[in-house]
Design a protein around this motif. Sequence first.
Motif, short mmCIF file in Angstrom:
data_model
loop_
_atom_site.label_atom_id
_atom_site.label_comp_id
_atom_site.label_asym_id
_atom_site.label_seq_id
_atom_site.Cartn_x
_atom_site.Cartn_y
_atom_site.Cartn_z
N ALA A 266 0.83 -1.20 0.00
CA ALA A 266 0.00 0.00 0.00
C ALA A 266 0.87 1.25 0.00
CB ALA A 266 -0.93 -0.01 1.21
N GLU A 267 1.95 1.22 0.77
CA GLU A 267 2.83 2.40 0.84
C GLU A 267 3.48 2.69 -0.51
OE1 GLU A 267 6.79 4.05 3.21
OE2 GLU A 267 5.91 2.12 3.76
N LEU A 268 3.90 1.65 -1.21
CA LEU A 268 4.54 1.85 -2.51
C LEU A 268 3.57 2.50 -3.49
CD1 LEU A 268 6.91 1.48 -4.47
CD2 LEU A 268 6.00 -0.80 -4.99
N LEU A 269 2.35 2.00 -3.56
CA LEU A 269 1.37 2.58 -4.48
C LEU A 269 1.03 4.02 -4.11
CD1 LEU A 269 1.16 -0.36 -5.47
CD2 LEU A 269 -1.30 0.00 -5.71
N ALA A 270 0.96 4.30 -2.81
CA ALA A 270 0.69 5.67 -2.36
C ALA A 270 1.80 6.61 -2.80
CB ALA A 270 0.53 5.70 -0.85
N ARG A 271 3.04 6.17 -2.68
CA ARG A 271 4.17 7.03 -3.03
C ARG A 271 4.27 7.24 -4.54
NH1 ARG A 271 9.34 5.12 0.39
NH2 ARG A 271 10.15 7.08 -0.45
N ILE A 272 3.93 6.20 -5.32
CA ILE A 272 3.95 6.36 -6.77
C ILE A 272 2.88 7.36 -7.21
CG2 ILE A 272 3.47 5.19 -8.96
CD1 ILE A 272 4.72 2.66 -7.70
N ALA A 273 1.68 7.25 -6.65
CA ALA A 273 0.61 8.19 -7.01
C ALA A 273 0.99 9.61 -6.63
CB ALA A 273 -0.69 7.78 -6.34
N ARG A 274 1.66 9.75 -5.51
CA ARG A 274 2.08 11.10 -5.10
C ARG A 274 3.11 11.68 -6.08
NH1 ARG A 274 1.66 14.36 -0.70
NH2 ARG A 274 3.29 15.97 -0.56
N VAL A 275 4.03 10.85 -6.55
CA VAL A 275 5.01 11.31 -7.53
C VAL A 275 4.30 11.83 -8.78
CG1 VAL A 275 6.81 10.54 -9.13
CG2 VAL A 275 6.94 9.90 -6.72
N VAL A 276 3.31 11.08 -9.26
CA VAL A 276 2.57 11.50 -10.45
C VAL A 276 1.80 12.79 -10.17
CG1 VAL A 276 0.71 10.89 -12.04
CG2 VAL A 276 2.41 9.16 -11.37
N ALA A 277 1.14 12.86 -9.02
CA ALA A 277 0.38 14.07 -8.68
C ALA A 277 1.30 15.28 -8.59
CB ALA A 277 -0.36 13.87 -7.36
N GLU A 278 2.48 15.11 -8.04
CA GLU A 278 3.42 16.24 -7.95
C GLU A 278 3.89 16.66 -9.33
OE1 GLU A 278 5.23 15.39 -3.48
OE2 GLU A 278 6.26 14.59 -5.25
N GLY A 279 4.00 15.70 -10.27
CA GLY A 279 4.32 16.06 -11.65
C GLY A 279 3.22 16.87 -12.29
N LEU A 280 1.97 16.51 -12.03
CA LEU A 280 0.84 17.29 -12.54
C LEU A 280 0.79 18.66 -11.86
CD1 LEU A 280 -1.94 14.53 -12.55
CD2 LEU A 280 -0.68 15.41 -14.53
N GLN A 281 1.10 18.67 -10.58
CA GLN A 281 1.10 19.92 -9.83
C GLN A 281 2.13 20.89 -10.40
OE1 GLN A 281 2.54 19.72 -5.70
NE2 GLN A 281 0.69 20.84 -5.10
#
Length: 288
Positions: A266-281
């Motif tokens: 769960a932690e790995l998927l959460a961190r990957i999604a955050r990386v993508v969101a920060e790229g969109l941000q």
Amino acid sequence: MFPLGNRTLDTQALRWHVETGLAPLLAATPARLSLSLRSLDGSVVLERDAARVQPSASIIKLPILLALLEQVACGHCRLDQQLALDAGGARVGGTGILHQLLSVASLSLAELARLMIVLSDNVATNALIGLLGCAEVTQWCRRAGLAGSCLQRRMMDAAAREAGLDNFTSAGDAASALGWMLREGSLPAELRAFALSLLADQRERAHFGAALPAQTHLANKTGQLPGLRHDAGILTVGDYSAVLVVLADGFTDLRTADSLDGGDGAELLARIARVVAEGLQAQAQAQE
């Protein structure tokens, strides 16, 4: 209504950002990871082993939803149509709530779809499988271009699984399913909005939804089995959106290996999604 970005992604910048953020995460995990990151029009931003077919867990509920909505669009059934829960077989357990609500004898197709996606309810899912049939859902997968996806059993059917019948998908297929849903002409606008509203109301937030920046919108469907963590969704920050799917297995920590929530998976998927969101941000901030 779930917001979909209307600006074109700088795919090169997003790819660089995600690849840079992924590198230390992948170096630190024993898991096998399949990933598909795409723009809303289906263009590939980044993929990693996206064609690898693996057990789908509850990600298969996304094709079931879309196959149902295609049937509604064709006039073969209606969302307000009542369906007896016995149509899905026994009140199986696992995720959801209907197995505890024994007095509920029937629900509308819209209500069953909502429970299937929002709470990942297995009783609701089995009722819809009983209506559609495994073969029809698999045929929808073929029509939508999901070459590796199939539905071969109902939820919580251990006997079928032991007999070699399982449900399968890939990261690329799950991304294609979301792309089909978003593509104008696949579904009438009101059904597309209905599907998005269900995904946006997803209550399982321990994966993609666990560590997103506050201004990120997420519409997604998760899938978990012991040792396996999947998530597929749409991320929006400002006027920018992307489709992200991560299917991962091979985790060795006890929490991920023995349970359906938490752990390194769960932690790995959460961190990957955050990386993508920060790229969109970053792209949204550059626009300001």
